[in-house]
Design an enzyme around this catalytic site. Structure first.
Site, PDB file in Angstrom:
ATOM      1  N   ARG A 137       4.497 -14.492  12.341  1.00 18.88           N
ATOM      2  CA  ARG A 137       4.690 -13.848  11.038  1.00 18.88           C
ATOM      3  C   ARG A 137       4.416 -14.857   9.928  1.00 18.88           C
ATOM      4  O   ARG A 137       3.817 -14.540   8.910  1.00 18.88           O
ATOM      5  CB  ARG A 137       6.100 -13.257  10.895  1.00 18.88           C
ATOM      6  N   TYR A 188      -6.033   4.093  -8.177  1.00 21.59           N
ATOM      7  CA  TYR A 188      -6.041   4.628  -6.810  1.00 21.59           C
ATOM      8  C   TYR A 188      -4.713   5.361  -6.564  1.00 21.59           C
ATOM      9  O   TYR A 188      -3.639   4.864  -6.918  1.00 21.59           O
ATOM     10  CB  TYR A 188      -6.215   3.458  -5.829  1.00 21.59           C
ATOM     11  N   ASP A 235      -7.574  -5.048  -8.709  1.00 22.00           N
ATOM     12  CA  ASP A 235      -7.908  -4.451  -7.408  1.00 22.00           C
ATOM     13  C   ASP A 235      -9.432  -4.440  -7.311  1.00 22.00           C
ATOM     14  O   ASP A 235     -10.107  -3.666  -7.986  1.00 22.00           O
ATOM     15  CB  ASP A 235      -7.329  -3.031  -7.327  1.00 22.00           C
ATOM     16  N   LYS A 270     -11.814  -1.482   3.554  1.00 20.86           N
ATOM     17  CA  LYS A 270     -13.012  -0.909   2.960  1.00 20.86           C
ATOM     18  C   LYS A 270     -14.206  -1.850   3.176  1.00 20.86           C
ATOM     19  O   LYS A 270     -14.567  -2.103   4.307  1.00 20.86           O
ATOM     20  CB  LYS A 270     -12.735  -0.600   1.482  1.00 20.86           C
TER      21      LYS A 270
HETATM   22  C1  PLP Z   1      -7.814   2.186   0.031  1.00 21.79           C
HETATM   23  C2  PLP Z   1      -7.454   1.537  -1.251  1.00 21.79           C
HETATM   24  C3  PLP Z   1      -6.209   0.907  -1.425  1.00 21.79           C
HETATM   25  C4  PLP Z   1      -5.127   0.927  -0.375  1.00 21.79           C
HETATM   26  O1  PLP Z   1      -5.465   0.208   0.755  1.00 21.79           O
HETATM   27  P1  PLP Z   1      -4.953   0.587   2.243  1.00 21.79           P
HETATM   28  O2  PLP Z   1      -5.644  -0.416   3.090  1.00 21.79           O
HETATM   29  O3  PLP Z   1      -5.356   1.997   2.515  1.00 21.79           O
HETATM   30  O4  PLP Z   1      -3.458   0.433   2.239  1.00 21.79           O
HETATM   31  C5  PLP Z   1      -5.984   0.274  -2.639  1.00 21.79           C
HETATM   32  N1  PLP Z   1      -6.892   0.286  -3.628  1.00 21.79           N
HETATM   33  C6  PLP Z   1      -8.082   0.891  -3.499  1.00 21.79           C
HETATM   34  C7  PLP Z   1      -9.052   0.871  -4.643  1.00 21.79           C
HETATM   35  C8  PLP Z   1      -8.403   1.548  -2.317  1.00 21.79           C
HETATM   36  O5  PLP Z   1      -9.583   2.182  -2.204  1.00 21.79           O
END
Ligand code: PLP
Length: 382
Positions: free
Chosen positions: A51, A104, A176, A201
């Site tokens: 961890r 998001y 983000d 992503k």
């Molecule tokens: C998918 C996404 C998230 C969240 O991420 P997870 O891996 O699904 O928890 C946050 N910000 C954006 C812009 C996203 O597309």
């Protein structure tokens, strides 16, 4: 790996030296929870419990820090786990943050449904309107949360201008960077304090892993975040870290193809009679085009469009997909289509962040462009 090397060289080598014991070129998958100590406290390379640290995760974290040009990278079990760790590191009960009006959906849910209960208040603002951002600051504002381009409306915010505003008010700027990926945009170099990723992503890139990351601009913030990562525990497991690391090696070539294909798709949709508008920052008529051209090295692989026929037409387009796959998520090699209002952004229905029901979002993959255009053509046929 020196920072003077180019992006794709760092993507392949940063944090990924050949294994010192075997020479393995690929970072080994360290499936272990604990580490033998040479006498009490005699740790080998600082590893005591997975961890706190695991060598596969360390490799990913170093690669992430290098690609974002930050001091400290941290890998989490999901993008939202990374967001949660960041928010609870830098905010206390009584604090306030500014969030994008089109954040998001999961970010908005975390902030409005979870953080709010712990006494943290937020104001949704159109981050493209700097006067509105300025007006939203309170004495308790400690954080500006930025997403650019936004999901799913592809809104663009000026990172350098927001960093300046946030710092003038004694707040931090978090960006983000999921949609752009570090290949196209490096927010820390524009003044942001910390970058957030859903590595699910583009960084992972193959729709086979869920993960998240934070990259801090300073070692000091990095230490605070690392403390919370360990204290809260939502770390990336070794195999997840390994998959993201493998994905990162090809990020540059994938993004080049994603955005070349997305540009062609945007041109096709702009001309289509069933489409009322195309939301893609690469189009000169996009309101954020100039800012995007300044702060990004390309316009990415995501785009959304609205249908003249309303929600019914949008749903029909999604359901006719053949090469595109009807699915949530984004950033993988395969093209995806979805209906944000009913799918990814259902959690913001009825809120200030509600998205239009005639909107369709595409994650343009790296297949042959002719096949993608032919599929869109039949999806849009009445
Ligand atoms: C998918 C996404 C998230 C969240 O991420 P997870 O891996 O699904 O928890 C946050 N910000 C954006 C812009 C996203 O597309």
């Amino acid at each position: 790996m020196s920072d003077s090397h180019g992006f794709s060289t760092r993507a392949i080598h940063a944090g990924q030296e050949p294994d010192p014991t075997t020479g393995a070129v690929v970072v080994p998958l360290h499936l272990t929870s604990t580490y033998k100590q040479d006498g009490v406290g005699g740790l080998r390379g600082g590893y005591e419990y997975s961890r706190s640290a695991n060598p596969t995760r360390t490799a990913l974290q170093e690669a992430l820090a290098s690609l974002e040009q930050g001091a400290t990278g941290l890998a989490f079990a999901s993008g939202l786990a990374a967001e949660d760790a960041l928010l609870r590191t830098v905010l206390n009960p009584g604090d306030h943050l500014v969030i994008p009006i089109d954040a998001y959906g999961g970010t908005f849910r975390l902030i409005s449904k979870v953080l709010q209960r712990w006494g943290v208040d937020h104001t949704p603002v159109d981050l493209g309107d700097l006067d509105a951002v300025r007006a939203a600051f309170r004495p308790t504002t400690k954080l500006v949360w930025c997403e650019t381009p936004t999901n799913p409306l592809l809104g663009i915010a000026d990172i350098a201008a927001l960093a300046q505003l946030a710092h003038e008010h004694g707040a931090l700027l978090a960006v983000d960077n999921t949609f752009a990926s570090p290949y196209l945009q490096q927010p820390l170099t524009l003044g942001a304090d910390v970058v957030v990723h859903s590595t699910t992503k583009y960084l992972g890139g193959h729709s086979d892993v869920v993960g998240g990351a934070l990259v801090a601009g300073t070692a000091e913030l990095g230490e605070q975040l690392a403390f919370h990562q360990n204290a809260m525990g939502a770390v990336a497991g070794p195999f997840d870290a390994w998959l993201v690391l493998r994905g990162i090696k090809t990020l540059g070539v994938r993004m080049d193809r994603h955005q070349a294909n997305a540009g062609r798709v945007a041109e096709f949709l702009v001309e289509h009679p069933a489409v009322s508008s195309v939301l893609y920052p690469g189009l000169p008529e996009h309101p954020g085009h100039e800012v995007a051209a300044r702060q990004m090295s390309g316009f990415g692989g995501m785009l959304s469009f609205r249908l003249r026929g309303g929600e019914e037409a949008a749903l029909a387009v999604c359901e006719r997909a053949q090469v595109f796959t009807l699915a949530e998520s984004l950033g993988g090699v395969e093209s995806l289509v979805e209906h944000p209002h009913r799918m990814t952004h259902a959690s913001v229905a009825g809120s200030a962040l509600e998205v239009p029901a005639d909107l369709v979002r595409l994650s343009v993959g790296i297949e042959e462009i002719e096949d993608l255009l032919a599929d869109l053509d039949q999806m849009l046929r009445p």
